[in-house]
Design a protein around this motif. Structure first.
Motif, PDB file in Angstrom:
ATOM      1  N   SER A  50      42.293  12.928 -12.086  1.00  0.00           N
ATOM      2  CA  SER A  50      40.917  12.661 -11.677  1.00  0.00           C
ATOM      3  C   SER A  50      40.099  11.996 -12.783  1.00  0.00           C
ATOM      4  CB  SER A  50      40.232  13.971 -11.286  1.00  0.00           C
ATOM      5  OG  SER A  50      38.872  13.750 -11.000  1.00  0.00           O
ATOM      6  N   ARG A  51      39.356  10.955 -12.413  1.00  0.00           N
ATOM      7  CA  ARG A  51      38.370  10.378 -13.317  1.00  0.00           C
ATOM      8  C   ARG A  51      36.979  10.932 -13.045  1.00  0.00           C
ATOM      9  NH1 ARG A  51      38.214   7.077 -17.227  1.00  0.00           N
ATOM     10  NH2 ARG A  51      39.995   5.800 -17.823  1.00  0.00           N
ATOM     11  N   SER A  52      36.835  11.709 -11.999  1.00  0.00           N
ATOM     12  CA  SER A  52      35.519  12.258 -11.684  1.00  0.00           C
ATOM     13  C   SER A  52      35.271  13.589 -12.383  1.00  0.00           C
ATOM     14  CB  SER A  52      35.366  12.439 -10.165  1.00  0.00           C
ATOM     15  OG  SER A  52      36.350  13.335  -9.669  1.00  0.00           O
ATOM     16  N   HIS A  53      36.325  14.173 -12.981  1.00  0.00           N
ATOM     17  CA  HIS A  53      36.177  15.438 -13.683  1.00  0.00           C
ATOM     18  C   HIS A  53      36.688  15.296 -15.114  1.00  0.00           C
ATOM     19  CE1 HIS A  53      36.401  17.079  -9.409  1.00  0.00           C
ATOM     20  NE2 HIS A  53      35.160  17.272  -9.827  1.00  0.00           N
ATOM     21  N   ALA A  54      35.877  15.758 -16.061  1.00  0.00           N
ATOM     22  CA  ALA A  54      36.182  15.624 -17.482  1.00  0.00           C
ATOM     23  C   ALA A  54      36.556  16.982 -18.062  1.00  0.00           C
ATOM     24  CB  ALA A  54      34.972  15.055 -18.226  1.00  0.00           C
ATOM     25  N   PRO A  55      37.776  17.131 -18.603  1.00  0.00           N
ATOM     26  CA  PRO A  55      38.187  18.436 -19.119  1.00  0.00           C
ATOM     27  C   PRO A  55      37.876  18.628 -20.602  1.00  0.00           C
ATOM     28  CG  PRO A  55      40.061  16.959 -19.083  1.00  0.00           C
ATOM     29  CD  PRO A  55      38.884  16.164 -18.576  1.00  0.00           C
ATOM     30  N   LEU A  56      37.591  19.860 -20.954  1.00  0.00           N
ATOM     31  CA  LEU A  56      37.557  20.304 -22.346  1.00  0.00           C
ATOM     32  C   LEU A  56      38.602  21.396 -22.479  1.00  0.00           C
ATOM     33  CD1 LEU A  56      34.559  20.933 -24.682  1.00  0.00           C
ATOM     34  CD2 LEU A  56      36.402  22.609 -24.548  1.00  0.00           C
ATOM     35  N   TYR A  57      39.612  21.154 -23.315  1.00  0.00           N
ATOM     36  CA  TYR A  57      40.718  22.095 -23.502  1.00  0.00           C
ATOM     37  C   TYR A  57      40.578  22.810 -24.840  1.00  0.00           C
ATOM     38  CZ  TYR A  57      43.105  19.429 -19.790  1.00  0.00           C
ATOM     39  OH  TYR A  57      43.440  18.820 -18.605  1.00  0.00           O
ATOM     40  N   VAL A  58      40.716  24.129 -24.811  1.00  0.00           N
ATOM     41  CA  VAL A  58      40.791  24.939 -26.028  1.00  0.00           C
ATOM     42  C   VAL A  58      42.208  25.509 -26.088  1.00  0.00           C
ATOM     43  CG1 VAL A  58      39.870  26.914 -27.295  1.00  0.00           C
ATOM     44  CG2 VAL A  58      38.350  25.517 -25.860  1.00  0.00           C
ATOM     45  N   PHE A  59      42.985  25.066 -27.055  1.00  0.00           N
ATOM     46  CA  PHE A  59      44.395  25.462 -27.139  1.00  0.00           C
ATOM     47  C   PHE A  59      44.508  26.764 -27.935  1.00  0.00           C
ATOM     48  CE2 PHE A  59      44.374  20.922 -26.364  1.00  0.00           C
ATOM     49  CZ  PHE A  59      45.275  20.823 -25.317  1.00  0.00           C
ATOM     50  N   CYS A  60      45.061  27.773 -27.283  1.00  0.00           N
ATOM     51  CA  CYS A  60      45.119  29.111 -27.868  1.00  0.00           C
ATOM     52  C   CYS A  60      46.479  29.443 -28.473  1.00  0.00           C
ATOM     53  CB  CYS A  60      44.752  30.162 -26.810  1.00  0.00           C
ATOM     54  SG  CYS A  60      43.113  29.917 -26.095  1.00  0.00           S
ATOM     55  N   ASP A  61      47.424  28.515 -28.386  1.00  0.00           N
ATOM     56  CA  ASP A  61      48.751  28.698 -28.975  1.00  0.00           C
ATOM     57  C   ASP A  61      49.247  27.350 -29.482  1.00  0.00           C
ATOM     58  OD1 ASP A  61      49.544  31.587 -28.465  1.00  0.00           O
ATOM     59  OD2 ASP A  61      48.997  30.967 -26.432  1.00  0.00           O
ATOM     60  N   ASP A  62      50.320  27.366 -30.262  1.00  0.00           N
ATOM     61  CA  ASP A  62      50.897  26.148 -30.821  1.00  0.00           C
ATOM     62  C   ASP A  62      51.809  25.446 -29.824  1.00  0.00           C
ATOM     63  OD1 ASP A  62      49.639  26.630 -33.251  1.00  0.00           O
ATOM     64  OD2 ASP A  62      51.358  27.709 -34.095  1.00  0.00           O
ATOM     65  N   GLY A  63      52.120  24.191 -30.120  1.00  0.00           N
ATOM     66  CA  GLY A  63      53.175  23.492 -29.415  1.00  0.00           C
ATOM     67  C   GLY A  63      52.801  22.739 -28.164  1.00  0.00           C
ATOM     68  N   TRP A  64      51.521  22.367 -27.995  1.00  0.00           N
ATOM     69  CA  TRP A  64      51.090  21.659 -26.795  1.00  0.00           C
ATOM     70  C   TRP A  64      51.207  20.145 -27.000  1.00  0.00           C
ATOM     71  CZ3 TRP A  64      49.809  23.823 -22.178  1.00  0.00           C
ATOM     72  CH2 TRP A  64      49.575  25.206 -22.165  1.00  0.00           C
ATOM     73  N   ARG A  65      51.327  19.437 -25.887  1.00  0.00           N
ATOM     74  CA  ARG A  65      51.303  17.979 -25.877  1.00  0.00           C
ATOM     75  C   ARG A  65      50.389  17.530 -24.735  1.00  0.00           C
ATOM     76  NH1 ARG A  65      53.789  19.588 -29.566  1.00  0.00           N
ATOM     77  NH2 ARG A  65      55.826  18.905 -30.385  1.00  0.00           N
ATOM     78  N   VAL A  66      49.615  16.482 -24.998  1.00  0.00           N
ATOM     79  CA  VAL A  66      48.782  15.873 -23.950  1.00  0.00           C
ATOM     80  C   VAL A  66      49.081  14.380 -23.966  1.00  0.00           C
ATOM     81  CG1 VAL A  66      46.467  15.473 -23.059  1.00  0.00           C
ATOM     82  CG2 VAL A  66      46.986  17.618 -24.250  1.00  0.00           C
ATOM     83  N   ARG A  67      49.717  13.920 -22.891  1.00  0.00           N
ATOM     84  CA  ARG A  67      50.074  12.499 -22.814  1.00  0.00           C
ATOM     85  C   ARG A  67      48.974  11.747 -22.073  1.00  0.00           C
ATOM     86  NH1 ARG A  67      54.372   9.425 -23.446  1.00  0.00           N
ATOM     87  NH2 ARG A  67      55.819  11.177 -23.695  1.00  0.00           N
ATOM     88  N   MET A  68      48.479  10.684 -22.720  1.00  0.00           N
ATOM     89  CA  MET A  68      47.472   9.822 -22.114  1.00  0.00           C
ATOM     90  C   MET A  68      47.924   8.380 -22.231  1.00  0.00           C
ATOM     91  SD  MET A  68      43.935  11.617 -23.291  1.00  0.00           S
ATOM     92  CE  MET A  68      43.096  10.576 -22.093  1.00  0.00           C
ATOM     93  N   ALA A  69      47.075   7.456 -21.786  1.00  0.00           N
ATOM     94  CA  ALA A  69      47.454   6.046 -21.820  1.00  0.00           C
ATOM     95  C   ALA A  69      47.683   5.551 -23.242  1.00  0.00           C
ATOM     96  CB  ALA A  69      46.359   5.210 -21.146  1.00  0.00           C
ATOM     97  N   ASP A  70      46.968   6.162 -24.214  1.00  0.00           N
ATOM     98  CA  ASP A  70      47.088   5.704 -25.596  1.00  0.00           C
ATOM     99  C   ASP A  70      48.207   6.406 -26.366  1.00  0.00           C
ATOM    100  OD1 ASP A  70      45.950   8.203 -25.776  1.00  0.00           O
ATOM    101  OD2 ASP A  70      44.468   7.641 -27.292  1.00  0.00           O
ATOM    102  N   GLY A  71      48.969   7.273 -25.703  1.00  0.00           N
ATOM    103  CA  GLY A  71      50.059   7.965 -26.372  1.00  0.00           C
ATOM    104  C   GLY A  71      49.967   9.471 -26.196  1.00  0.00           C
ATOM    105  N   VAL A  72      50.737  10.194 -26.999  1.00  0.00           N
ATOM    106  CA  VAL A  72      50.791  11.647 -26.909  1.00  0.00           C
ATOM    107  C   VAL A  72      49.964  12.270 -28.037  1.00  0.00           C
ATOM    108  CG1 VAL A  72      52.285  13.676 -27.011  1.00  0.00           C
ATOM    109  CG2 VAL A  72      53.063  11.611 -25.831  1.00  0.00           C
TER     110      VAL A  72
END
Length: 316
Positions: A50-72
């Motif tokens: 969705s482009r109509s909803h903007a997320p704010l993520y708070v990572f509470c543990d290690d080892g996450w990945r977020v893949r976007m158009a500009d990379g990971v």
């Protein structure tokens, strides 16, 4: 006219947010569309489109990945990731896993308490946060200046370990206080913006920020945010900017996508929401601070703006 409104009187020191920008940040409030706690197993991944909803993520543990158009983007415990314009992205821990959409997660079952949704049970890692309406964010002058991705690493201001532990607790529907999620995420958002604009590479005073390309509008924008209770007219706002009424209205609408008084209306509603949530004032008390004669009038406007009446507050 105070020094605040005069050009060139104050320059922020390195790693210090300009005072006019800081005052805008201090008044910032956005109502989350929803908040969440996502408990991610090793064999799980979520795709958000969705482009109509903007997320704010708070990572509470290690080892996450977020893949976007500009990379990971790599994210560990204490990292905070904000995507003010939304957009397609994948949240995962194992790149080989076939992702599920948010709709799939909902169908798989979730719990909801005070607008906080809990997904998953047994987990290897946890992320919590909120989604906001992208259109509402982009009406705010500072939000419009943010890049596609704002990534605050652990230990860099907003990503304090105590903040992360607090979010982990309040987003836990069994042990936490879900009603505190909205105010807490907004507090994190304010810290995130303060840190971002304190960076010399991003630092701006209001002269450069709210009007984006049209600095002359800055005085009117700051006045509306600082004094929402005043009976502003287009003529009065135009006079602050030393513009004719027609020139001011045209330039303002071009820059912000809203007429000046419509922008004022949305600003008042966001300030009202913040005051009701953070200070626990009555509707009558808040109404006086945002330019309404009484709580009933404010309640009607609030419903027109958001589709709901102010919740959980004392009635006038």
């Amino acid at each position: 006219m105070s020094k605040t409104f005069k050009r060139g009187r104050h320059h922020a020191a390195p790693h210090e947010t300009a005072p006019d920008t800081e005052r805008l940040i201090a008044r910032l409030w956005f109502e989350p569309v929803l908040s969440f706690q996502y408990r991610c197993a090793a064999n799980d991944a979520v795709e958000v489109r969705s482009r109509s909803h903007a997320p704010l993520y708070v990572f509470c543990d290690d080892g996450w990945r977020v893949r976007m158009a500009d990379g990971v983007h790599l994210a560990n415990k204490g990292d905070i990731l904000f995507l003010p314009r939304g957009g397609v992205h994948l949240v995962f821990r194992d790149e080989q896993v076939v992702p599920r959409g948010i709709e799939d997660l909902v169908r798989a079952g979730f719990r909801n308490r005070h607008g906080v949704y809990a997904v998953g049970s047994e987990h290897d890692a946890l992320v919590a946060g909120s989604f906001f309406e992208t259109s509402a964010l982009m009406e705010h002058p500072l939000m419009a200046l943010l890049p596609e991705v704002v990534h605050c690493k652990a230990g860099e201001g907003a990503g304090d370990a105590r903040v992360v532990d607090w979010v982990r607790w309040i987003s836990d529907l069994d042990a936490g206080n879900a009603m505190a999620m909205g105010p807490s995420i907004n507090g994190i958002l304010r810290m995130l913006l303060s840190r971002h604009f304190a960076d010399p590479a991003h630092a701006v005073g209001l002269e450069a920020a709210p009007g984006r390309r049209d600095r002359q509008l800055s005085t009117a924008v700051l006045a509306m945010h600082e004094h929402p209770a005043r009976n502003w007219t287009v003529d009065a706002l135009a006079a602050l900017c030393h513009l004719s009424r027609s020139a001011f209205a045209s330039r303002f609408s071009q820059q912000f996508g809203l007429p000046p008084l419509r922008y004022l209306f949305h600003t008042r509603m966001r300030i009202a929401a913040r005051l009701l949530k953070e200070q626990r004032l009555t509707l009558d008390q808040v109404a006086q601070q945002v330019g309404y004669s009484n709580g009933l009038a404010l309640s009607r406007s609030f419903k027109r703006a958001t589709g709901m009446r102010p919740r959980g507050q004392a009635q006038p």
